[in-house]
Write a protein that holds these residues in place. Structure first.
Motif, PDB file in Angstrom:
ATOM      1  N   UNK A 423      99.101   5.778 103.367  1.00 53.11           N
ATOM      2  CA  UNK A 423      99.100   6.584 104.588  1.00 53.11           C
ATOM      3  C   UNK A 423     100.521   6.757 105.121  1.00 53.11           C
ATOM      4  N   UNK A 424     101.307   5.677 105.120  1.00 53.45           N
ATOM      5  CA  UNK A 424     102.686   5.763 105.606  1.00 53.45           C
ATOM      6  C   UNK A 424     103.516   6.725 104.753  1.00 53.45           C
ATOM      7  N   UNK A 425     103.321   6.668 103.442  1.00 59.07           N
ATOM      8  CA  UNK A 425     104.080   7.551 102.551  1.00 59.07           C
ATOM      9  C   UNK A 425     103.731   9.017 102.817  1.00 59.07           C
ATOM     10  N   UNK A 426     102.452   9.308 102.976  1.00 62.04           N
ATOM     11  CA  UNK A 426     102.054  10.691 103.257  1.00 62.04           C
ATOM     12  C   UNK A 426     102.643  11.173 104.572  1.00 62.04           C
ATOM     13  N   UNK A 427     102.602  10.325 105.599  1.00 65.79           N
ATOM     14  CA  UNK A 427     103.154  10.708 106.898  1.00 65.79           C
ATOM     15  C   UNK A 427     104.665  10.914 106.803  1.00 65.79           C
ATOM     16  N   UNK A 428     105.339  10.050 106.040  1.00 67.67           N
ATOM     17  CA  UNK A 428     106.784  10.183 105.870  1.00 67.67           C
ATOM     18  C   UNK A 428     107.119  11.501 105.177  1.00 67.67           C
ATOM     19  N   UNK A 429     106.371  11.823 104.152  1.00 71.66           N
ATOM     20  CA  UNK A 429     106.604  13.086 103.437  1.00 71.66           C
ATOM     21  C   UNK A 429     106.399  14.275 104.375  1.00 71.66           C
ATOM     22  N   UNK A 430     105.325  14.229 105.147  1.00 77.32           N
ATOM     23  CA  UNK A 430     105.058  15.324 106.068  1.00 77.32           C
ATOM     24  C   UNK A 430     106.152  15.512 107.094  1.00 77.32           C
ATOM     25  N   UNK A 431     106.792  14.402 107.524  1.00 75.39           N
ATOM     26  CA  UNK A 431     107.819  14.465 108.564  1.00 75.39           C
ATOM     27  C   UNK A 431     109.208  14.764 108.013  1.00 75.39           C
ATOM     28  N   UNK A 432     109.461  14.427 106.740  1.00 77.67           N
ATOM     29  CA  UNK A 432     110.842  14.438 106.262  1.00 77.67           C
ATOM     30  C   UNK A 432     111.128  15.315 105.049  1.00 77.67           C
ATOM     31  N   UNK A 433     110.121  15.741 104.329  1.00 71.31           N
ATOM     32  CA  UNK A 433     110.352  16.522 103.110  1.00 71.31           C
ATOM     33  C   UNK A 433     110.145  18.006 103.407  1.00 71.31           C
TER      34      UNK A 433
END
Length: 662
Positions: A423-433
């Motif tokens: 979940x953290x990885x998906x949220x990070x991708x959504x915010x930063x990629x």
């Protein structure tokens, strides 16, 4: 509709009515429902509670979820080219459930919606386990125990929660055995059993292994005078259902291999012959050994007791076909050159639970002397009691071992969040990629990232990179055409078979990591120029940051402790952050807190700065200075709380920001 009761004189008695059909059914089955409903509710609640937290989402369930989502949202059978690896009816049913209930709209991650569907299918299976146990002659408490074993065994719970099409097929197989034991309307029961088996097989093809044992059960139950007719009709129904799948492939022109097209024959050949063998159960490190090790770690007590119950059940006439089927399925696991899928155990669980309860009841009856038939000789009677006593002792020992094991395992299922890194990885991708980026991902993320705004063709399930012609056309340079690869345990193990995936991982550097061990999820940026060149650029960028940081640490307007200044000098701070700080320090003094990494970014250049101005007014002017900077150095966010500013800069290419390659 009610009917009046007629007096013995033939005169109807006014105001007196019989119970309606529904009320009568409930009256007849009230005692069974009193046992059934609580245990099914317990099993369903335990499965649903924290279903998104454990187990961590895996690639396979992401695939079935994405295929179901494709049906409801894209109007397509799968999210990639359908190549007949499995019949589609399993994920079609998942799509039907999620569509009828709106499940995809209720959860932040798509796999959770499909896991809700698994709760439904498991609850239906639990009801059918109870009904099947009753039709085999068990008492209601025994049938209830079978449901509890089926629903609460940690082994069962792990795989019932996971989105596997085996879970969709299971209630259909159980329904087939229930219907074949129908006491009335035998032809309808046999036809229904054949139809249910057909649906089970078109949900998961391995369930065809149950066919000989269902036929055996039907042959025993059939009226000799109509046996040939009823079995023939049932066989015809099964053939028609199976033929429908073949007809689908033929209509699409995909029955036989042809250039540039998938085919049913190739899919079947792959599953039965060309698929990589799992190796021997007894060979350490083999796929079969790893699968069995997973099962054993979850619930060794149930595995031993269920296997023993299957062997004992072969000698009990009423359950002999089911016990023989379980023994056969267990024996199939020991093939040295066969393929043993991890979810294979799902098919075994309900029948093992049923036999554990059934054999336990027979043992109690043998000990008490309450049996349907008296032993013909005294020796047989003594033997029956001795065997019953032995099984009772085995069961008691199993309970003593199972209670603490199940307790600790179930506690983990209810409170642990193993999926947090995903979940953290998906949220990070959504915010930063950047949404225009092209990514190689675990299929468990596919739907979520597409829903988050990434182009469908740019979210590439890693397995398809070099196995799907359509994807290969989009990636003429293979892995070099992708910007990121997001590695999970599924990819780190399953991706080894793909040279392109291995190259993508080898020629990439980590930009964010979440979790540890098998649960770790690593977001990595791919360097098409190659790993060696990328490391050289990283070293150069780090040296540049060291130079810039050393100069900044010497600025008299910078207020910071020695540890913070050493972070500057070591090149651990984002170059844009240091340039922005230099602009601020040109006008006023500020105090900078010790740098800490953002979640998942341990080992990366620090891009979050917490600084304190001399006053609220000075903090406001500092904020204005930061917002006036050019786009190359402007932060993504500035939060002001009195005289304190928290500044975050965007992620960039790791060749200019990473501290070290990993």
């Amino acid at each position: 509709m009610t009917a009046s009761i007629t007096h013995t004189t033939g005169i109807p008695v006014r105001g007196t009515t019989t119970a309606t059909g529904v009320r009568l059914w409930f009256q007849v089955h009230a005692r069974s429902l009193a046992w059934l409903l609580p245990v099914v509710a317990i099993a369903a609640v335990v499965q649903a509670w924290n279903m998104g937290g454990i187990p961590q989402r895996i690639d396979d369930e992401g695939t079935y979820t994405a295929q179901a989502w494709a049906i409801t949202h894209l109007g397509e059978l799968t999210h990639y080219t359908y190549w007949y690896d499995h019949p589609p009816l399993g994920w079609i049913q998942i799509a039907g459930y999620t569509s009828l209930t709106g499940a995809f709209a209720r959860y932040p991650f798509a796999v959770e919606a499909a896991r809700e569907a698994m709760v439904f299918f498991a609850a239906v299976s639990a009801v059918l386990v109870f009904v099947l146990a009753r039709r085999l002659g068990t008492a209601r408490p025994t049938a209830a125990i079978a449901v509890l074993v089926f629903g609460l065994s940690p082994l069962a719970l792990q795989y019932h929660r996971t989105v596997y099409i085996d879970n969709v097929a299971t209630p259909w197989l159980l329904a087939a055995f229930v219907l074949v034991l129908s006491r009335r309307q035998q032809l309808a029961g046999f036809v229904g059993a054949a139809a249910c088996l057909g649906v089970a097989v078109l949900s998961k093809e391995t369930y065809l292994l149950a066919l000989p044992f269902l036929v055996w059960m039907a042959f025993r139950r059939a009226d000799p005078s109509t046996r040939r007719y009823t079995l023939s009709v049932a066989g015809a129904v099964l053939a028609v259902i199976g033929g429908g799948y073949i007809l689908l492939a033929a209509v699409k022109g995909e029955l036989l291999p042809s250039a540039g097209k998938v085919s049913l024959l190739e899919g079947v050949t792959y599953q039965l012959g060309s698929r990589e063998a799992s190796g021997s159960l007894f060979t350490g490190g083999s796929l079969a050994n790893e699968a069995a090790s997973q099962w054993w770690a979850l619930d060794p007590v149930f595995i031993v007791l269920g296997s023993a119950a299957a062997i004992v059940g072969v000698f009990l006439r009423r359950v002999r076909p089911i016990a023989a089927m379980l023994v056969f399925l267990l024996a199939m696991m020991f093939r040295p050159n066969g393929y043993l899928p991890v979810p294979y155990v799902i098919m075994l669980v309900p029948f093992a639970a049923l036999l554990v309860a059934y054999v336990g009841e027979r043992a109690v009856l043998a000990l008490s002397g309450i049996t349907a038939f008296r032993a013909r000789t005294r020796f047989r009677g003594v033997s029956r009691r001795a065997l019953g006593g032995a099984w009772a002792l085995v069961t008691v020992a199993a309970l003593v071992a199972a209670v603490p094991l199940w307790g600790s395992q179930l506690r983990g299922f209810l409170v642990t969040d193993l999926d947090k890194p995903m979940a953290q990885a998906e949220n990070w991708i959504g915010d930063n990629v950047d949404k225009r980026s092209r990514m190689l991902v675990d299929d468990a993320m596919w739907v979520d990232l597409v829903n988050d705004g990434f182009a469908r063709n740019n979210v590439v399930w890693y397995y398809k990179l070099d196995t799907d012609g359509a994807v290969e056309k989009q990636s003429p340079n293979g892995w070099k055409d992708s910007d990121y690869v997001v590695t999970t345990d599924s990819m780190r193990t399953g991706g080894n078979s793909s040279s392109d995936v291995r190259q993508a991982i080898a020629n990439s550097t980590s930009v964010a990591t979440f979790g540890t061990g098998n649960q770790a999820v690593d977001v990595r940026q791919i360097h098409p120029q190659g790993e060696t060149t990328a490391k050289q650029e990283i070293t150069k960028a780090t040296d540049q940051r060291k130079t810039l940081g050393t100069q900044l640490a010497q600025n008299p307007a910078l207020e910071a402790d020695s540890g913070t200044k050493s972070q500057f000098r070591a090149g651990q701070v984002d170059s844009r952050a240091m340039i922005a700080l230099g602009q601020v320090l040109a006008d006023r003094s500020v105090r900078v807190d010790r740098f800490t990494p953002m979640t998942g970014e341990t080992g990366q250049a620090f891009r979050r700065v917490v600084l304190h101005a001399s006053s609220t007014q000075a903090a406001s002017r500092t904020e204005q200075t930061l917002e006036a900077m050019s786009s190359a150095f402007r932060p993504t966010s500035v939060e002001r709380d009195g005289d304190t500013l928290t500044i975050v800069f965007p992620t960039t290419d790791p060749t200019s920001t990473a501290v070290s390659a990993s």
